[in-house]
Scaffold this motif. Sequence first.
Motif, short mmCIF file in Angstrom:
data_model
loop_
_atom_site.label_atom_id
_atom_site.label_comp_id
_atom_site.label_asym_id
_atom_site.label_seq_id
_atom_site.Cartn_x
_atom_site.Cartn_y
_atom_site.Cartn_z
N GLU A 2 7.45 -7.94 -12.02
CA GLU A 2 7.35 -8.12 -13.47
C GLU A 2 5.90 -8.03 -13.94
N ALA A 3 5.00 -8.70 -13.23
CA ALA A 3 3.60 -8.71 -13.64
C ALA A 3 3.02 -7.29 -13.63
N GLN A 4 3.30 -6.55 -12.57
CA GLN A 4 2.78 -5.18 -12.50
C GLN A 4 3.39 -4.30 -13.58
N ALA A 5 4.67 -4.50 -13.86
CA ALA A 5 5.33 -3.73 -14.92
C ALA A 5 4.67 -3.98 -16.27
N MET A 6 4.10 -5.18 -16.43
CA MET A 6 3.41 -5.52 -17.68
C MET A 6 1.92 -5.18 -17.62
N GLY A 7 1.50 -4.50 -16.56
CA GLY A 7 0.10 -4.08 -16.47
C GLY A 7 -0.85 -5.17 -16.04
N ILE A 8 -0.34 -6.16 -15.28
CA ILE A 8 -1.18 -7.27 -14.83
C ILE A 8 -1.47 -7.11 -13.34
N PRO A 9 -2.74 -7.09 -12.90
CA PRO A 9 -3.06 -7.04 -11.47
C PRO A 9 -2.61 -8.33 -10.80
N VAL A 10 -2.24 -8.25 -9.52
CA VAL A 10 -1.69 -9.41 -8.83
C VAL A 10 -2.48 -9.72 -7.56
N ILE A 11 -2.39 -10.99 -7.15
CA ILE A 11 -2.97 -11.46 -5.88
C ILE A 11 -1.87 -12.19 -5.14
N ALA A 12 -1.65 -11.84 -3.86
CA ALA A 12 -0.58 -12.46 -3.09
C ALA A 12 -0.89 -12.36 -1.61
N PRO A 13 -0.26 -13.18 -0.76
CA PRO A 13 -0.44 -13.07 0.68
C PRO A 13 0.20 -11.78 1.22
N ASN A 14 -0.38 -11.27 2.27
CA ASN A 14 0.12 -10.03 2.88
C ASN A 14 1.23 -10.38 3.88
N ILE A 15 2.41 -10.69 3.34
CA ILE A 15 3.52 -11.11 4.17
C ILE A 15 4.83 -10.70 3.53
N GLY A 16 5.84 -10.46 4.38
CA GLY A 16 7.18 -10.18 3.89
C GLY A 16 7.23 -9.03 2.91
N GLY A 17 8.07 -9.19 1.88
CA GLY A 17 8.26 -8.13 0.90
C GLY A 17 7.07 -7.88 0.00
N ASN A 18 6.05 -8.75 0.04
CA ASN A 18 4.85 -8.52 -0.78
C ASN A 18 4.19 -7.19 -0.42
N GLN A 19 4.33 -6.81 0.85
CA GLN A 19 3.71 -5.57 1.32
C GLN A 19 4.36 -4.34 0.69
N GLU A 20 5.62 -4.50 0.28
CA GLU A 20 6.32 -3.42 -0.41
C GLU A 20 6.20 -3.54 -1.92
N ALA A 21 6.14 -4.78 -2.40
CA ALA A 21 6.12 -5.01 -3.84
C ALA A 21 4.78 -4.61 -4.47
N VAL A 22 3.70 -4.67 -3.68
CA VAL A 22 2.36 -4.42 -4.21
C VAL A 22 1.75 -3.19 -3.54
N ASN A 23 1.18 -2.33 -4.35
CA ASN A 23 0.43 -1.18 -3.84
C ASN A 23 -0.98 -1.68 -3.49
N MET A 24 -1.19 -1.99 -2.21
CA MET A 24 -2.39 -2.71 -1.78
C MET A 24 -3.69 -2.06 -2.24
N ASN A 25 -4.54 -2.88 -2.84
CA ASN A 25 -5.86 -2.49 -3.34
C ASN A 25 -5.81 -1.50 -4.50
N GLN A 26 -4.59 -1.18 -4.95
CA GLN A 26 -4.44 -0.29 -6.09
C GLN A 26 -3.87 -1.05 -7.30
N SER A 27 -2.79 -1.78 -7.06
CA SER A 27 -2.20 -2.58 -8.14
C SER A 27 -2.45 -4.07 -7.94
N GLY A 28 -2.99 -4.43 -6.79
CA GLY A 28 -3.26 -5.83 -6.52
C GLY A 28 -3.94 -6.02 -5.18
N LEU A 29 -4.27 -7.27 -4.89
CA LEU A 29 -4.94 -7.63 -3.64
C LEU A 29 -4.00 -8.46 -2.79
N LEU A 30 -3.83 -8.05 -1.52
CA LEU A 30 -3.01 -8.80 -0.57
C LEU A 30 -3.93 -9.49 0.43
#
Length: 276
Positions: free
Chosen positions: A151-179
């Motif tokens: 949801e956050a990325q769909a609204m144009g918000i950069p995200v920060i999350a741990p590099n685990i589980g589905g986060n690795q698929e949900a976030v385009n690392m270093n492009q749409s957010g930081l893992l």
Amino acid sequence: KEVKEAKNSLRKVDSLFDFIGKVVLFSPHRLVPEKGHEDAIQALAKLKQSGNKNISLIISGTADDPRSPQFFNGLKARAVNHGLTYRVISEDTIDNTFKLEDKGNSLNENADILFILGGLSRENMRRMYASVDIMVLAGYWAEGLSQSLIEAQAMGIPVIAPNIGGNQEAVNMNQSGLLLNYDFDYNNASKREENVLKLTEAIVTLTASRQKRKEMGESGRKYVRENFDPDILVEQYEDLILAAIERKKSEKGKVSSAVSRCPLCSVNQFAVCLKN
């Protein structure tokens, strides 16, 4: 800028909160320990202590877990212990307006932390995403696929999350957010402190550059459109189902052929085989 100044944004609600001129972190997750709210509060405290005064945190989440009341009280105490001010509001379920639940230790609307109890309606969640700058998921839980990250990325918000589980698929690392490479030993104080430092550094990286946040936000919108658009997901599911059906048919055909073919003469029906 146009989004932040829109009439339906939630940067400021008179007598409740005021985040005008601040970089706002947003953590819209259930009030349970594994979602990492404690780390977000500690990271905010470190940022304030290092001179980053114009930064605030909004924590919005339901308290539907038996652990939630005690955990929430612990979050407020942690904020006070770190010299942070806080306020507590809630959303009216009838008309989706906000009301003050607890002034906390904040003398006015300019609190360091805003707690929103009970979560947010769909409309106010959209308005909140349009009003914040960075979404933070500092959890100790291997998310399957975090809806809030999408949801956050769909609204144009950069995200920060741990590099685990589905986060690795949900976030385009270093492009749409930081893992972040978190250590997930929740009960190890020294490892938790290392995690907080990683989170703090990531927040500093994004708060330092509005342009970087803008570029990551645009990248996130594109990434979600291309990978998580409902129509695209439906087509992918259809392809998987059809492929599975065809594979099953093929396997069934091979089994049937193997059973009905005579190994001596290769005639399909044993009954007509003269060698039997």
